[in-house]
Design a protein around this motif. Structure first.
Motif, mmCIF file in Angstrom:
data_model
loop_
_atom_site.group_PDB
_atom_site.id
_atom_site.type_symbol
_atom_site.label_atom_id
_atom_site.label_comp_id
_atom_site.label_asym_id
_atom_site.label_seq_id
_atom_site.Cartn_x
_atom_site.Cartn_y
_atom_site.Cartn_z
ATOM 1 N N UNK A 19 0.846 -1.202 0.000
ATOM 2 C CA UNK A 19 0.000 0.000 0.000
ATOM 3 C C UNK A 19 0.878 1.247 0.000
ATOM 4 N N UNK A 20 0.445 2.233 -0.751
ATOM 5 C CA UNK A 20 1.242 3.456 -0.884
ATOM 6 C C UNK A 20 0.376 4.665 -0.577
ATOM 7 N N UNK A 21 0.983 5.745 -0.119
ATOM 8 C CA UNK A 21 0.190 6.950 0.125
ATOM 9 C C UNK A 21 -0.302 7.550 -1.194
ATOM 10 N N UNK A 22 -1.312 8.366 -1.111
ATOM 11 C CA UNK A 22 -1.817 9.038 -2.308
ATOM 12 C C UNK A 22 -1.058 10.339 -2.554
ATOM 13 N N UNK A 23 -1.388 10.989 -3.657
ATOM 14 C CA UNK A 23 -0.780 12.286 -3.983
ATOM 15 C C UNK A 23 -1.839 13.120 -4.708
ATOM 16 N N UNK A 24 -2.486 14.006 -3.939
ATOM 17 C CA UNK A 24 -3.522 14.869 -4.514
ATOM 18 C C UNK A 24 -2.836 16.104 -5.075
ATOM 19 N N UNK A 25 -2.474 16.056 -6.359
ATOM 20 C CA UNK A 25 -1.695 17.155 -6.929
ATOM 21 C C UNK A 25 -2.482 18.471 -6.937
ATOM 22 N N UNK A 26 -3.827 18.377 -7.020
ATOM 23 C CA UNK A 26 -4.641 19.605 -6.993
ATOM 24 C C UNK A 26 -4.472 20.362 -5.676
ATOM 25 N N UNK A 27 -4.222 19.597 -4.618
ATOM 26 C CA UNK A 27 -4.123 20.219 -3.294
ATOM 27 C C UNK A 27 -2.670 20.513 -2.908
ATOM 28 N N UNK A 28 -1.735 20.312 -3.860
ATOM 29 C CA UNK A 28 -0.313 20.516 -3.534
ATOM 30 C C UNK A 28 -0.049 21.986 -3.218
ATOM 31 N N UNK A 29 0.824 22.252 -2.235
ATOM 32 C CA UNK A 29 1.105 23.651 -1.884
ATOM 33 C C UNK A 29 1.795 24.404 -3.026
ATOM 34 N N UNK A 30 1.725 25.731 -2.966
ATOM 35 C CA UNK A 30 2.318 26.566 -4.020
ATOM 36 C C UNK A 30 3.848 26.491 -4.006
ATOM 37 N N UNK A 31 4.432 26.212 -2.833
ATOM 38 C CA UNK A 31 5.893 26.214 -2.701
ATOM 39 C C UNK A 31 6.380 24.778 -2.498
ATOM 40 N N UNK A 32 7.320 24.314 -3.354
ATOM 41 C CA UNK A 32 7.753 22.915 -3.246
ATOM 42 C C UNK A 32 8.482 22.604 -1.944
ATOM 43 N N UNK A 33 9.037 23.634 -1.289
ATOM 44 C CA UNK A 33 9.688 23.380 0.002
ATOM 45 C C UNK A 33 8.641 22.912 1.011
ATOM 46 N N UNK A 34 7.425 23.459 0.901
ATOM 47 C CA UNK A 34 6.358 23.012 1.807
ATOM 48 C C UNK A 34 5.994 21.552 1.516
ATOM 49 N N UNK A 35 6.021 21.188 0.237
ATOM 50 C CA UNK A 35 5.650 19.809 -0.099
ATOM 51 C C UNK A 35 6.746 18.824 0.311
ATOM 52 N N UNK A 36 8.007 19.174 0.100
ATOM 53 C CA UNK A 36 9.067 18.242 0.508
ATOM 54 C C UNK A 36 9.102 18.125 2.039
ATOM 55 N N UNK A 206 8.740 24.652 -11.192
ATOM 56 C CA UNK A 206 9.855 25.392 -11.797
ATOM 57 C C UNK A 206 9.829 26.819 -11.260
ATOM 58 N N UNK A 207 10.982 27.271 -10.812
ATOM 59 C CA UNK A 207 11.047 28.616 -10.230
ATOM 60 C C UNK A 207 10.771 29.675 -11.294
ATOM 61 N N UNK A 208 9.945 30.655 -10.954
ATOM 62 C CA UNK A 208 9.670 31.778 -11.862
ATOM 63 C C UNK A 208 10.163 33.052 -11.168
ATOM 64 N N UNK A 209 9.905 34.207 -11.767
ATOM 65 C CA UNK A 209 10.384 35.464 -11.169
ATOM 66 C C UNK A 209 9.909 35.645 -9.738
ATOM 67 N N UNK A 210 8.605 35.438 -9.557
ATOM 68 C CA UNK A 210 8.108 35.728 -8.203
ATOM 69 C C UNK A 210 7.659 34.512 -7.425
ATOM 70 N N UNK A 211 7.771 33.329 -7.957
ATOM 71 C CA UNK A 211 7.251 32.162 -7.231
ATOM 72 C C UNK A 211 7.571 30.870 -7.950
ATOM 73 N N UNK A 212 6.541 30.037 -8.121
ATOM 74 C CA UNK A 212 6.763 28.717 -8.723
ATOM 75 C C UNK A 212 5.643 28.408 -9.704
ATOM 76 N N UNK A 213 6.029 27.806 -10.858
ATOM 77 C CA UNK A 213 5.028 27.269 -11.793
ATOM 78 C C UNK A 213 4.943 25.770 -11.541
ATOM 79 N N UNK A 214 3.722 25.223 -11.695
ATOM 80 C CA UNK A 214 3.526 23.782 -11.456
ATOM 81 C C UNK A 214 2.982 23.135 -12.714
ATOM 82 N N UNK A 215 3.456 21.954 -13.027
ATOM 83 C CA UNK A 215 2.874 21.210 -14.154
ATOM 84 C C UNK A 215 3.000 19.718 -13.909
#
Ligand SMILES: Cc1cc2nc3c(=O)[nH]c(=O)nc-3n(C[C@H](O)[C@H](O)[C@H](O)COP(=O)(O)O)c2cc1C
Length: 219
Positions: A19-36, A206-215
């Protein structure tokens, strides 16, 4: 053993049968440091083995790449920290080329985190505090010889470590100049989650000028 039987043996090994944990990408935080931080925290609480061990890949001035395991020392809003000797192979690589890649693999959770970014030495006081938190033995080994240099034999090791212990007896707060706390400032971070039915979910920041882009990425 022939190549074929190795293929069969390797193919028969399970990868993610549990069994593995899930990953709700829609609910992922704006900053990847928060997610890691979230994923690492869960890995620690859930008893994942050596969750703070990570691979770091560097390249030298001729673009020859090498990788090794290191311990994550801190996570801050600026990025991820590790400590090592600046005069080691990886230290020389980073002087020539400050770009590096980090990789965490939490097999119990079927999770991989890839980081690529720029590495810079942190404040000297951070390196000093980090070094002084190490055990006496680890400090003695670190100061006994040049990390990544050629060792003549185990006798040379034992006698150099004994000399280093004597230095520490005399000066317990000695910190070698080369001991360095490095900050990896992420430019991209990718979070990969396996699912039991062999699908994979990938989210790249991916880091942008003022924050992060997610894809999302194709597996
Ligand atoms: C689990 C684990 C943790 C390690 N942690 C560190 C570390 O925090 N700092 C370090 O300098 N080496 C650490 N090492 C040793 C490195 O992998 C490597 O052998 C050493 O730093 C020399 O690397 P270099 O020759 O590429 O500079 C660790 C090895 C393992 C297996």
């Amino acid at each position: 053993m022939s190549n074929n039987s190795w293929r069969d043996r390797l193919r028969a090994l399970p990868v993610f049968g549990h069994d593995l944990p899930g990953f709700a990408t829609d609910a992922a935080p704006a900053d990847p440091i928060d997610l890691v931080t979230e994923w690492l925290s869960f890995a620690i609480d859930d008893g994942v083995s050596q969750p703070h061990a990570m691979t770091i890949a560097t390249a030298d001035a001729d673009a020859a790449v090498s990788a090794r395991t290191l311990i994550l020392k801190d996570l801050t809003p600026e990025g991820l920290w590790f400590s090592t000797m600046a005069n080691s192979q990886k230290g020389h690589d980073l002087t020539a080329n400050p770009n590096a890649a980090l990789l965490f693999y939490w097999r119990e959770h079927g999770r991989q985190v890839r980081v690529s970014g720029e590495v810079s030495p942190g404040d000297r006081t951070i390196a000093e505090a980090d070094f002084l938190q190490r055990s006496t033995e680890a400090r003695a080994v670190a100061i006994a010889g040049l990390q990544s240099g050629v060792l003549a034999g185990l006798e040379q090791f034992d006698s150099a470590v004994a000399d280093a212990r004597a230095i520490l007896d005399f000066k317990p707060d000695y910190v070698p100049d080369a001991w360095t706390a490095y900050l990896v400032k992420p430019m991209t971070m990718e979070f990969w989650q396996a699912t039991r039915d062999r699908d994979q979910i990938r989210l790249r920041y991916t880091r942008t000028d003022g924050g992060w882009a997610r894809e999302l990425l194709w597996p």
